[in-house]
Design a protein around this motif. Sequence first.
Motif, PDB file in Angstrom:
ATOM      1  N   LEU A   8      11.340 -22.135  -5.547  1.00  0.00           N
ATOM      2  CA  LEU A   8      12.004 -23.027  -6.484  1.00  0.00           C
ATOM      3  C   LEU A   8      13.302 -22.395  -6.968  1.00  0.00           C
ATOM      4  O   LEU A   8      13.315 -21.232  -7.375  1.00  0.00           O
ATOM      5  CB  LEU A   8      11.113 -23.310  -7.694  1.00  0.00           C
ATOM      6  CG  LEU A   8       9.779 -24.004  -7.430  1.00  0.00           C
ATOM      7  CD1 LEU A   8       8.969 -24.078  -8.712  1.00  0.00           C
ATOM      8  CD2 LEU A   8       9.999 -25.381  -6.851  1.00  0.00           C
ATOM      9  N   CYS A   9      14.380 -23.169  -6.931  1.00  0.00           N
ATOM     10  CA  CYS A   9      15.651 -22.688  -7.473  1.00  0.00           C
ATOM     11  C   CYS A   9      15.497 -22.553  -8.991  1.00  0.00           C
ATOM     12  O   CYS A   9      14.544 -23.097  -9.577  1.00  0.00           O
ATOM     13  CB  CYS A   9      16.791 -23.635  -7.099  1.00  0.00           C
ATOM     14  SG  CYS A   9      16.756 -25.216  -7.962  1.00  0.00           S
ATOM     15  N   PRO A  10      16.400 -21.857  -9.667  1.00  0.00           N
ATOM     16  CA  PRO A  10      16.271 -21.690 -11.121  1.00  0.00           C
ATOM     17  C   PRO A  10      16.184 -23.011 -11.889  1.00  0.00           C
ATOM     18  O   PRO A  10      15.409 -23.120 -12.836  1.00  0.00           O
ATOM     19  CB  PRO A  10      17.526 -20.906 -11.496  1.00  0.00           C
ATOM     20  CG  PRO A  10      17.838 -20.106 -10.269  1.00  0.00           C
ATOM     21  CD  PRO A  10      17.491 -21.026  -9.123  1.00  0.00           C
ATOM     22  N   LEU A  11      16.953 -24.015 -11.483  1.00  0.00           N
ATOM     23  CA  LEU A  11      16.883 -25.304 -12.175  1.00  0.00           C
ATOM     24  C   LEU A  11      15.499 -25.929 -12.013  1.00  0.00           C
ATOM     25  O   LEU A  11      14.924 -26.447 -12.973  1.00  0.00           O
ATOM     26  CB  LEU A  11      17.965 -26.261 -11.664  1.00  0.00           C
ATOM     27  CG  LEU A  11      17.984 -27.643 -12.318  1.00  0.00           C
ATOM     28  CD1 LEU A  11      18.211 -27.538 -13.822  1.00  0.00           C
ATOM     29  CD2 LEU A  11      19.051 -28.519 -11.678  1.00  0.00           C
ATOM     30  N   ALA A  12      14.949 -25.872 -10.817  1.00  0.00           N
ATOM     31  CA  ALA A  12      13.602 -26.406 -10.580  1.00  0.00           C
ATOM     32  C   ALA A  12      12.573 -25.642 -11.406  1.00  0.00           C
ATOM     33  O   ALA A  12      11.631 -26.236 -11.931  1.00  0.00           O
ATOM     34  CB  ALA A  12      13.256 -26.341  -9.094  1.00  0.00           C
ATOM     35  N   GLN A  13      12.751 -24.342 -11.537  1.00  0.00           N
ATOM     36  CA  GLN A  13      11.837 -23.546 -12.355  1.00  0.00           C
ATOM     37  C   GLN A  13      11.867 -24.019 -13.806  1.00  0.00           C
ATOM     38  O   GLN A  13      10.821 -24.143 -14.451  1.00  0.00           O
ATOM     39  CB  GLN A  13      12.195 -22.065 -12.269  1.00  0.00           C
ATOM     40  CG  GLN A  13      11.949 -21.459 -10.914  1.00  0.00           C
ATOM     41  CD  GLN A  13      12.482 -20.041 -10.802  1.00  0.00           C
ATOM     42  OE1 GLN A  13      12.830 -19.394 -11.779  1.00  0.00           O
ATOM     43  NE2 GLN A  13      12.554 -19.554  -9.569  1.00  0.00           N
ATOM     44  N   HIS A  14      13.069 -24.305 -14.326  1.00  0.00           N
ATOM     45  CA  HIS A  14      13.194 -24.816 -15.695  1.00  0.00           C
ATOM     46  C   HIS A  14      12.490 -26.165 -15.832  1.00  0.00           C
ATOM     47  O   HIS A  14      11.790 -26.412 -16.814  1.00  0.00           O
ATOM     48  CB  HIS A  14      14.668 -24.975 -16.088  1.00  0.00           C
ATOM     49  CG  HIS A  14      15.349 -23.708 -16.478  1.00  0.00           C
ATOM     50  ND1 HIS A  14      14.973 -22.962 -17.563  1.00  0.00           N
ATOM     51  CD2 HIS A  14      16.400 -23.065 -15.920  1.00  0.00           C
ATOM     52  CE1 HIS A  14      15.758 -21.906 -17.666  1.00  0.00           C
ATOM     53  NE2 HIS A  14      16.633 -21.945 -16.676  1.00  0.00           N
ATOM     54  N   GLN A  42      14.192 -27.014  -2.287  1.00  0.00           N
ATOM     55  CA  GLN A  42      15.424 -27.760  -2.513  1.00  0.00           C
ATOM     56  C   GLN A  42      16.488 -26.878  -3.162  1.00  0.00           C
ATOM     57  O   GLN A  42      16.176 -25.961  -3.919  1.00  0.00           O
ATOM     58  CB  GLN A  42      15.165 -28.984  -3.394  1.00  0.00           C
ATOM     59  CG  GLN A  42      14.314 -30.034  -2.726  1.00  0.00           C
ATOM     60  CD  GLN A  42      14.255 -31.320  -3.535  1.00  0.00           C
ATOM     61  OE1 GLN A  42      15.054 -31.556  -4.419  1.00  0.00           O
ATOM     62  NE2 GLN A  42      13.285 -32.150  -3.210  1.00  0.00           N
ATOM     63  N   THR A  43      17.738 -27.183  -2.854  1.00  0.00           N
ATOM     64  CA  THR A  43      18.854 -26.463  -3.466  1.00  0.00           C
ATOM     65  C   THR A  43      19.030 -26.939  -4.902  1.00  0.00           C
ATOM     66  O   THR A  43      18.483 -27.982  -5.299  1.00  0.00           O
ATOM     67  CB  THR A  43      20.165 -26.712  -2.701  1.00  0.00           C
ATOM     68  OG1 THR A  43      20.518 -28.100  -2.854  1.00  0.00           O
ATOM     69  CG2 THR A  43      20.040 -26.348  -1.234  1.00  0.00           C
ATOM     70  N   THR A  44      19.820 -26.211  -5.654  1.00  0.00           N
ATOM     71  CA  THR A  44      20.103 -26.612  -7.037  1.00  0.00           C
ATOM     72  C   THR A  44      20.732 -28.003  -7.073  1.00  0.00           C
ATOM     73  O   THR A  44      20.367 -28.830  -7.907  1.00  0.00           O
ATOM     74  CB  THR A  44      21.027 -25.584  -7.712  1.00  0.00           C
ATOM     75  OG1 THR A  44      20.382 -24.313  -7.707  1.00  0.00           O
ATOM     76  CG2 THR A  44      21.340 -25.976  -9.146  1.00  0.00           C
ATOM     77  N   ASN A  45      21.663 -28.267  -6.174  1.00  0.00           N
ATOM     78  CA  ASN A  45      22.304 -29.583  -6.135  1.00  0.00           C
ATOM     79  C   ASN A  45      21.287 -30.679  -5.859  1.00  0.00           C
ATOM     80  O   ASN A  45      21.318 -31.740  -6.483  1.00  0.00           O
ATOM     81  CB  ASN A  45      23.403 -29.624  -5.073  1.00  0.00           C
ATOM     82  CG  ASN A  45      24.575 -28.747  -5.427  1.00  0.00           C
ATOM     83  OD1 ASN A  45      24.702 -28.290  -6.551  1.00  0.00           O
ATOM     84  ND2 ASN A  45      25.426 -28.507  -4.462  1.00  0.00           N
ATOM     85  N   GLU A  46      20.397 -30.453  -4.913  1.00  0.00           N
ATOM     86  CA  GLU A  46      19.366 -31.446  -4.596  1.00  0.00           C
ATOM     87  C   GLU A  46      18.430 -31.672  -5.788  1.00  0.00           C
ATOM     88  O   GLU A  46      18.041 -32.797  -6.072  1.00  0.00           O
ATOM     89  CB  GLU A  46      18.565 -31.011  -3.377  1.00  0.00           C
ATOM     90  CG  GLU A  46      19.357 -31.023  -2.093  1.00  0.00           C
ATOM     91  CD  GLU A  46      18.661 -30.317  -0.944  1.00  0.00           C
ATOM     92  OE1 GLU A  46      18.963 -30.681   0.208  1.00  0.00           O
ATOM     93  OE2 GLU A  46      17.826 -29.404  -1.180  1.00  0.00           O
ATOM     94  N   VAL A  47      18.090 -30.599  -6.482  1.00  0.00           N
ATOM     95  CA  VAL A  47      17.215 -30.712  -7.648  1.00  0.00           C
ATOM     96  C   VAL A  47      17.920 -31.477  -8.761  1.00  0.00           C
ATOM     97  O   VAL A  47      17.304 -32.306  -9.440  1.00  0.00           O
ATOM     98  CB  VAL A  47      16.752 -29.318  -8.131  1.00  0.00           C
ATOM     99  CG1 VAL A  47      16.031 -29.414  -9.466  1.00  0.00           C
ATOM    100  CG2 VAL A  47      15.849 -28.667  -7.090  1.00  0.00           C
ATOM    101  N   LEU A  48      19.200 -31.244  -8.929  1.00  0.00           N
ATOM    102  CA  LEU A  48      19.952 -31.965  -9.957  1.00  0.00           C
ATOM    103  C   LEU A  48      19.986 -33.459  -9.669  1.00  0.00           C
ATOM    104  O   LEU A  48      19.769 -34.283 -10.558  1.00  0.00           O
ATOM    105  CB  LEU A  48      21.372 -31.410 -10.063  1.00  0.00           C
ATOM    106  CG  LEU A  48      22.239 -32.032 -11.148  1.00  0.00           C
ATOM    107  CD1 LEU A  48      21.605 -31.855 -12.520  1.00  0.00           C
ATOM    108  CD2 LEU A  48      23.614 -31.415 -11.117  1.00  0.00           C
TER     109      LEU A  48
END
Length: 103
Positions: A8-14, A42-48
């Motif tokens: 999980l990218c940092p954004l997904a972790q949040h 997923q990348t941070t952009n994809e998660v956003l």
Amino acid sequence: MAKKPLKLCPLAQHIVKMLAESDRPGHGPTYAVGKAHELHGQTTNEVLVWASRSLDGRNRSDLADLLRGASSEDVDAGDLVAVARVEKAIRALPALDLKELLS
């Protein structure tokens, strides 16, 4: 057989942490595990983009609050949606040819 850890990218972790700690009906640890599997790899952009499309307004606001606290930047839910729209638009554009642009 050992379970493979989720990437999980940092954004997904949040997002997963926020959903796991939520006291809203239907949220909580089990719900968060399902979303973690959905966000795996997923990348941070994809998660956003996923967050702007999949999270309701309250969860987007909670995420903005969490990000504001983690980064000390003034972020709100509208910012998250705006960035996701830009990301979707960039992906829809054809790849830029820098040589063509410079000639």
